[in-house]
Design an enzyme around this catalytic site. Structure first.
Site, PDB file in Angstrom:
ATOM      1  N   GLY A 103       0.815  -1.205   0.000  1.00 54.86           N
ATOM      2  CA  GLY A 103       0.000   0.000   0.000  1.00 54.86           C
ATOM      3  C   GLY A 103       0.850   1.257   0.000  1.00 54.86           C
ATOM      4  O   GLY A 103       2.034   1.214  -0.314  1.00 54.86           O
ATOM      5  N   ALA A 104       0.200   2.409   0.357  1.00 52.62           N
ATOM      6  CA  ALA A 104       0.842   3.727   0.241  1.00 52.62           C
ATOM      7  C   ALA A 104       1.411   3.841  -1.179  1.00 52.62           C
ATOM      8  O   ALA A 104       2.597   4.129  -1.380  1.00 52.62           O
ATOM      9  CB  ALA A 104       1.917   3.920   1.311  1.00 52.62           C
ATOM     10  N   HIS A 128       4.751   1.888  -7.892  1.00 52.67           N
ATOM     11  CA  HIS A 128       3.787   0.780  -7.940  1.00 52.67           C
ATOM     12  C   HIS A 128       2.954   0.849  -9.231  1.00 52.67           C
ATOM     13  O   HIS A 128       2.669  -0.164  -9.856  1.00 52.67           O
ATOM     14  CB  HIS A 128       2.824   0.854  -6.747  1.00 52.67           C
ATOM     15  CG  HIS A 128       3.498   0.767  -5.411  1.00 52.67           C
ATOM     16  ND1 HIS A 128       3.615   1.836  -4.565  1.00 52.67           N
ATOM     17  CD2 HIS A 128       4.091  -0.274  -4.786  1.00 52.67           C
ATOM     18  CE1 HIS A 128       4.241   1.456  -3.469  1.00 52.67           C
ATOM     19  NE2 HIS A 128       4.547   0.203  -3.564  1.00 52.67           N
ATOM     20  N   GLY A 157       9.667  -4.314  -8.185  1.00 47.50           N
ATOM     21  CA  GLY A 157      10.474  -3.146  -8.573  1.00 47.50           C
ATOM     22  C   GLY A 157      11.950  -3.360  -8.248  1.00 47.50           C
ATOM     23  O   GLY A 157      12.297  -3.942  -7.221  1.00 47.50           O
ATOM     24  N   ARG A 195       8.021   5.609   1.970  1.00 51.71           N
ATOM     25  CA  ARG A 195       8.537   6.268   3.179  1.00 51.71           C
ATOM     26  C   ARG A 195       8.940   7.730   2.926  1.00 51.71           C
ATOM     27  O   ARG A 195       9.227   8.458   3.877  1.00 51.71           O
ATOM     28  CB  ARG A 195       9.735   5.500   3.739  1.00 51.71           C
ATOM     29  CG  ARG A 195       9.366   4.122   4.304  1.00 51.71           C
ATOM     30  CD  ARG A 195      10.580   3.434   4.895  1.00 51.71           C
ATOM     31  NE  ARG A 195      10.269   2.145   5.516  1.00 51.71           N
ATOM     32  CZ  ARG A 195      10.249   0.981   4.866  1.00 51.71           C
ATOM     33  NH1 ARG A 195      10.501   0.945   3.568  1.00 51.71           N
ATOM     34  NH2 ARG A 195       9.967  -0.142   5.508  1.00 51.71           N
TER      35      ARG A 195
END
Ligand code: PAF
Length: 296
Positions: free
Chosen positions: A43-44, A49, A159, A199
């Site tokens: 997520g985030a 992504h 990734g 982050r």
């Protein structure tokens, strides 16, 4: 054709939180002979992504994205506590990307019993992140193997920012006998070169301003190495250049063989050489990497 219709109408994305429902849908897709692309995430979601999802969308009939903040891979409780959680925004982004299934389970759904499995993946998992974050890769293998079993993908997408993670997952796949394709996608960067990361939102404005020096230095180290500098000299130059910023501190920089991830001592040691770095930017841990040599 399917793509054309996607442009005209937004095909509803299904949000699934139950493993048995996911297994049921996957079985149907497989009976219909459809290829399945899996994009595992915590997520985030950001453009990094999104690039994985878009690639999966181009290559697979069905795209499943898992959004699960996996507690077993966090060796640092504070990192887990402060990890950004943006479930609604994530679901909206995935729907816009034409994802078929967003798998968003609870911790209890994934781990009805504690997962006591211990993976022994050898040297590839013992260096760098493996050494700095005890238990991290074991947790990654626990969740990724579960996701592989639930979704039985044709391809899974990861990734290249998490360079070592890919090597560890490949080692796990070999051990457990998974024989589908892993697709790796280039790291996506901000305009100033900072690797996109969930982050990054935790960086203070001051640290955010200097953090692009990580990738700038890694890139400049390719020229530094080409000026007849040894592996050790290049290593020390990268560490000293980044540490010269008071806001940043290198945790490790390793120049390694791109397959075994073991350190090299000479540029002739391998035809695939990658530098992997972790830097504390204030209290946020950023990782990045650079390729010095790649086989043709
Ligand atoms: O790279 C990540 O975001 C995670 O490690 C992964 C692969 C989704 C497993 O939780």
């Amino acid at each position: 054709m399917r793509r054309f219709f996607r442009l005209l109408i937004v095909i509803d994305m299904k949000i699934i939180s139950s493993v048995s429902e996911l297994r049921h849908d996957v079985a149907e897709f497989r009976n219909q002979g459809k290829s399945i692309g899996l994009v595992p995430t915590m997520g985030a979601l950001h453009e990094g992504h999104q690039s994985l999802v878009e690639r999966a969308r181009r290559e697979c009939d069905v795209v499943i994205v898992s959004v699960f903040l996996n507690p077993t891979q966090f060796n640092n409780k504070e990192d887990l506590r402060t990890y950004p959680r943006t479930a609604e925004r994530d679901a909206a982004l995935l729907e816009r990307c034409g994802v078929d299934i967003a798998f968003m389970p609870t911790v209890e759904e994934i781990y009805p019993e504690p997962d006591t499995r211990v993976f022994n993946l050898g040297p590839v998992a013992e260096v760098m992140e493996g050494a700095m974050r005890p238990g991290h890769f074991n947790g990654v293998c626990q969740i990724v193997s579960k996701l592989f079993d639930f979704t039985r993908p044709t391809r899974a997408y990861f990734g290249e920012k998490d360079f070592q993670q890919i090597a560890v997952i490949r080692a796990m796949m070999k051990q457990l006998g998974y024989d589908f394709e892993i697709v790796t996608c280039p790291c996506i960067r901000e305009d100033d070169g900072l690797a996109k990361s969930s982050r990054n939102v935790r960086l203070t404005p001051q640290v955010r301003r200097v953090a692009p020096a990580i990738y700038r230095t890694l890139k400049a180290s390719i020229d530094f190495a080409a000026m007849d500098h040894t592996v050790a000299q290049t290593h020390d130059w990268v560490v000293a250049t980044i540490n010269a910023w008071p806001e940043m501190e290198v945790e490790y920089y390793e120049i390694v063989d791109g397959i075994t991830l073991q350190p090299v001592t000479s540029w002739d040691d391998s035809d695939y050489i990658v530098g992997c770095i972790t830097v504390y930017c204030g209290d946020v841990r950023e990782i990045d990497n650079i390729t010095y040599k790649r086989p043709n």
